[in-house]
Design an enzyme around this catalytic site. Structure first.
Site, PDB file in Angstrom:
ATOM      1  N   HIS A 182      13.682   4.597  91.919  1.00  0.00           N
ATOM      2  CA  HIS A 182      14.810   3.645  91.962  1.00  0.00           C
ATOM      3  C   HIS A 182      15.292   3.293  90.550  1.00  0.00           C
ATOM      4  CE1 HIS A 182      13.570   2.854  96.194  1.00  0.00           C
ATOM      5  NE2 HIS A 182      12.357   2.943  95.669  1.00  0.00           N
ATOM      6  N   SER A 202      33.551   9.999  68.414  1.00  0.00           N
ATOM      7  CA  SER A 202      34.684   9.359  69.070  1.00  0.00           C
ATOM      8  C   SER A 202      35.856   9.331  68.096  1.00  0.00           C
ATOM      9  CB  SER A 202      34.276   7.935  69.455  1.00  0.00           C
ATOM     10  OG  SER A 202      35.393   7.085  69.480  1.00  0.00           O
ATOM     11  N   LYS A 246      29.892   6.294  67.217  1.00  0.00           N
ATOM     12  CA  LYS A 246      29.524   7.004  68.450  1.00  0.00           C
ATOM     13  C   LYS A 246      28.971   8.407  68.220  1.00  0.00           C
ATOM     14  CE  LYS A 246      29.965   5.976  72.282  1.00  0.00           C
ATOM     15  NZ  LYS A 246      31.146   5.827  73.123  1.00  0.00           N
ATOM     16  N   GLU A 288      27.329  15.864  79.717  1.00  0.00           N
ATOM     17  CA  GLU A 288      28.317  15.302  80.643  1.00  0.00           C
ATOM     18  C   GLU A 288      29.186  16.390  81.262  1.00  0.00           C
ATOM     19  OE1 GLU A 288      30.316  11.627  79.000  1.00  0.00           O
ATOM     20  OE2 GLU A 288      28.931  12.068  77.381  1.00  0.00           O
TER      21      GLU A 288
END
Ligand code: ARG
Length: 458
Positions: A156, A277, A283, A290
């Protein structure tokens, strides 16, 4: 352009319809398979006396020249051709004259395309297997570099029990071992030659289909000519394999993304596999992972597209089936790209054992071990479970952890608690003592590594 099938037509094909009908942009990549299939077919036509030996030789030589010229870039595939089969046959006749027109004896494009796709996917399956094995090896090696690192295992997404980092990574390897097995199964069923099924009903020529099949490395021939030309199960199976593979890559990517976050920081991706970024100077984004996660949807889409295309098609060949290649090639390309980027991305990432161990120390992940401790002293597990639950509650109240709660407090909860409990619930012990087969303990990890080695050696 004049079509080879032009005989019964009074008009030229409308240019828009011609472009719409053409599949050369997609099927040109099967040129080598198409040519090799034609060579085997021509050899068989001579062996069975359907063609004269010199005719067959001339055809095979011509085809060989075409193959070499395409490979060397001397011959460009004409994008205005209808498909790769028409292009190769047309080019052959251009080169060797009328003899080239004999190649299509006892054959149809319907069995020809079914053959080419099978040959092509067999080659791709071999390449995919190598890439999957490379990824398995990269993951295993990264795990073994940090053999003793302990991290929280989750259910979980809540800290659950301590595990070794290598055990987690070997779990990924197991997924990929199954993907390899699925791919092999797919090839097993794919490995029958449809050539000689002809348009749908077979042929009046006494062909030798087994000879062609053997020459092309198949295990045998398809037994029903209608099935030979209408079956695309092997494309669907390939797409299903790739969908499951991508699902696995996506789950791994999700964990890599999560672990790269400041909240976890269990790993840091190498600069060469991350991006910045355009506005936020701090970043460092795990874009590759992804994208792999994102491309999974695309591969599922390819599977759904072909399932839907085939649904409701009457026997035998229908032009709808030309769409099979767009889906299955896209899925193969996508999966290969993902595998190619994932292996070095994992090989170059930095593993932060300190961060894992800090996370493992919080969250009471040794609570099960404490319950097992009491259980081994004769307390029924359910009772031990309850006592440890109360102990955890007490720790939370006092702002401490199980490892630091004084023995005097433990004794109040159950007099069976002794000083040795601290050793028993240390994270190292928790991991080492997971001796059950397949558990996170070192013997099981060694057995897993052996198993993976046996798969990689196949
Ligand atoms: N380009 C076609 C395909 O990919 C080849 C088979 C064409 N057969 C036909 N009867 N029109 O399916």
């Amino acid at each position: 352009m004049n079509k080879m099938w032009a005989g019964r037509f009074k008009k030229q094909l409308n240019p828009i319809a011609d472009d719409f009908n053409s599949s050369i942009r997609v099927d040109c990549r099967m040129y080598a398979q198409d040519i090799k299939g034609s060579m085997a077919h021509a050899a068989m036509l001579a062996a069975t006396g359907i063609l004269k030996p010199e005719e067959s030789e001339k055809i095979i030589d011509g085809l060989d020249g075409i193959l070499k010229d395409i490979q060397s870039g001397k011959l460009e595939i004409d994008p205005s051709a209808e498909d790769i089969h028409m292009f190769v046959e047309g080019e052959l006749t251009k080169r060797i004259g009328d003899c080239g027109k004999r190649l299509h004896t006892a054959r149809s494009r319907n069995d020809q395309v079914a053959l080419d796709v099978r040959l092509y996917l067999k080659d791709e399956a071999a390449e995919l297997s190598v890439l999957i094995k490379d990824l398995i090896a990269a993951i295993r090696d990264k795990g073994l570099e940090h053999k003793t690192a302990i991290m929280p295992g989750y259910t979980h997404l809540q800290r659950a029990q301590p595990i070794t980092f290598v055990h987690h990574l070997l779990c990924w390897c197991m997924m990929l071992c199954r993907d390899l097995g699925r791919l092999q199964d797919t090839v097993k069923r794919m490995n029958f030659s449809p050539l000689g099924s002809c348009a749908l009903a077979g042929t009046t020529f006494a062909t030798d289909r087994e000879m062609v099949a053997e020459e092309l490395g198949f295990d045998g021939i398809t037994l029903n000519s209608m099935d030979g030309v209408s079956d695309r199960d092997f494309c669907l199976e390939m797409l299903s394999c790739l969908s499951v593979l991508m699902m696995h890559l996506s789950r791994m990517s999700e964990e890599l993304i999560l672990w790269s976050s400041w909240e976890f920081k269990f790993i840091e991706m190498d600069d060469s596999y991350t991006t910045g970024s355009s506005i936020m100077p701090q970043k460092k984004n795990p874009d590759m992972a992804e994208l792999i996660r994102g491309k999974t949807g695309r591969v599922y889409g390819d599977l759904m597209a072909l399932l839907t295309t085939l649904k409701g098609l009457p026997l035998a060949y229908n032009k709808d089936m030309q769409e099979d290649k767009e889906s299955v090639f896209d899925a193969v390309d996508t999966a290969k790209m993902c595998l190619k980027v994932m292996a070095p991305m994992i090989a170059t990432m930095t593993v932060r054992e300190d961060k894992m161990s800090a996370a493992a120390k919080e969250g009471f992940i040794n609570a099960t071990d404490l319950a097992d401790y009491l259980t081994k002293k004769g307390v029924p597990f359910r009772t031990a479970y309850k006592t440890v639950g109360e102990t955890v509650a007490l720790c939370i109240e006092k702002g401490t952890v199980l490892d630091e709660l004084p023995i005097t407090e433990y004794k109040k909860l159950n007099p069976l608690f002794e000083d040795d409990l601290y050793r028993e619930i240390s994270l190292e012990t928790c991991v080492k003592k997971r001796i059950s087969a397949g558990g996170t303990g070192p013997q099981s990890v060694a057995a897993q590594v052996d198993y993976i080695q046996s798969i990689l050696a196949q």
